[in-house]
Write a protein that holds these residues in place. Sequence first.
Motif, PDB file in Angstrom:
ATOM      1  N   LEU A   1      -6.164   3.549   0.153  1.00 47.67           N
ATOM      2  CA  LEU A   1      -5.083   2.570   0.224  1.00 47.67           C
ATOM      3  C   LEU A   1      -4.765   2.103   1.638  1.00 47.67           C
ATOM      4  CD1 LEU A   1      -2.780   4.103  -2.508  1.00 47.67           C
ATOM      5  CD2 LEU A   1      -4.312   2.131  -2.697  1.00 47.67           C
TER       6      LEU A   1
ATOM      7  N   ARG B   1      -5.797  -2.061  -7.617  1.00 42.00           N
ATOM      8  CA  ARG B   1      -6.268  -3.289  -6.968  1.00 42.00           C
ATOM      9  C   ARG B   1      -5.888  -4.525  -7.787  1.00 42.00           C
ATOM     10  NH1 ARG B   1      -6.880  -0.632  -2.557  1.00 42.00           N
ATOM     11  NH2 ARG B   1      -8.939   0.143  -1.971  1.00 42.00           N
TER      12      ARG B   1
ATOM     13  N   GLU C   1     -13.986   2.700  -5.166  1.00 41.88           N
ATOM     14  CA  GLU C   1     -13.570   1.451  -5.816  1.00 41.88           C
ATOM     15  C   GLU C   1     -13.980   1.407  -7.287  1.00 41.88           C
ATOM     16  OE1 GLU C   1     -11.593  -0.851  -4.701  1.00 41.88           O
ATOM     17  OE2 GLU C   1     -11.421   0.023  -2.690  1.00 41.88           O
TER      18      GLU C   1
ATOM     19  N   PRO D   1      -8.489  -0.189   3.915  1.00 40.91           N
ATOM     20  CA  PRO D   1      -8.746  -1.625   3.751  1.00 40.91           C
ATOM     21  C   PRO D   1      -7.919  -2.507   4.685  1.00 40.91           C
ATOM     22  CG  PRO D   1      -8.681  -0.580   1.612  1.00 40.91           C
ATOM     23  CD  PRO D   1      -8.240   0.465   2.607  1.00 40.91           C
TER      24      PRO D   1
ATOM     25  N   ASN E   1       0.831  -1.210   0.000  1.00 44.24           N
ATOM     26  CA  ASN E   1       0.000   0.000   0.000  1.00 44.24           C
ATOM     27  C   ASN E   1       0.862   1.255   0.000  1.00 44.24           C
ATOM     28  OD1 ASN E   1       0.571  -0.836   2.780  1.00 44.24           O
ATOM     29  ND2 ASN E   1      -0.671   0.910   3.414  1.00 44.24           N
TER      30      ASN E   1
ATOM     31  N   ASN F   1       1.687   1.901  -3.511  1.00 45.58           N
ATOM     32  CA  ASN F   1       0.518   2.302  -4.289  1.00 45.58           C
ATOM     33  C   ASN F   1       0.071   3.731  -4.027  1.00 45.58           C
ATOM     34  OD1 ASN F   1       0.189  -0.051  -5.794  1.00 45.58           O
ATOM     35  ND2 ASN F   1      -0.873  -1.079  -4.119  1.00 45.58           N
TER      36      ASN F   1
ATOM     37  N   LYS G   1      -9.236   0.685  -9.614  1.00 48.01           N
ATOM     38  CA  LYS G   1      -9.388  -0.692 -10.087  1.00 48.01           C
ATOM     39  C   LYS G   1      -8.059  -1.248 -10.595  1.00 48.01           C
ATOM     40  CE  LYS G   1     -14.291  -0.593 -11.368  1.00 48.01           C
ATOM     41  NZ  LYS G   1     -15.273  -0.775 -12.469  1.00 48.01           N
TER      42      LYS G   1
ATOM     43  N   ALA H   1      -3.353  -7.558  -6.630  1.00 46.66           N
ATOM     44  CA  ALA H   1      -3.769  -8.959  -6.587  1.00 46.66           C
ATOM     45  C   ALA H   1      -2.845  -9.836  -7.427  1.00 46.66           C
ATOM     46  CB  ALA H   1      -5.210  -9.089  -7.076  1.00 46.66           C
TER      47      ALA H   1
END
Length: 225
Positions: free
Chosen positions: A164, A205, A196, A167, A11, A14, A202, A209
């Motif tokens: 960021l 994220r 989101e 969550p 994070n 990001n 997006k 992932a």
Amino acid sequence: MIKLHGFSASNYYNVPKLALLEKGIPFEEVLSYSGAGPKYKPEYLDKSPLGKVPALETPEGFISESRAILDYIERSYPTPALLPDTPFHIAKVQELAQFIELYFELVARRLIPSLLLGTKPDPTALKEVEKGLEKAVTALPKLSSFETFAYGDQFTLADIAAILNLPIVRNVGKAFLGGDPLTQVPNLDAYCARMEERPHVKKVRADAAANRPDFMAHLKALYGL
């Protein structure tokens, strides 16, 4: 072209990545995991003295620490702005962003090793985290109503901090505290759902992932797990 060193599952990495994307600034991503020991890449210390991510490579040299990188990005590429246009409102955005980082993310982060490794957290640490998050949850509505954006009527650095970092609090709460403590904050759930849907959120994220399995493999190899 500037280069962002780090990894997408972080994070911290990001934070400037999302700022660069929202501003439409061309940049190159350079995969690098954090650390400063013999099992890491010692040359990375020339980019980030403590071996942390992210590090931003500019034509003039390297910058580490997300807050400093954000300041560089905002001053070097002022439009579209991620800060308001008056000193007071700029300070309020920075206040909210720092509040989220200090009193939510850093508090919850104490339990991240247990979350990643599937172990039980230390009971004392668990109680301290729970108490700290309770105080932060009570205080957060005094800084933001989350009716549209985190602060004011534009997307700012406060939104990046919220998107960021919060969550992590949700994941820790669900895993160890019997539920998500952030649901108590008025309008926050709807705000997060709106954020989101932003295209660059997006992308961040999805990249996180995709990187997570490689990051976990890195940790297992590093610590012999």
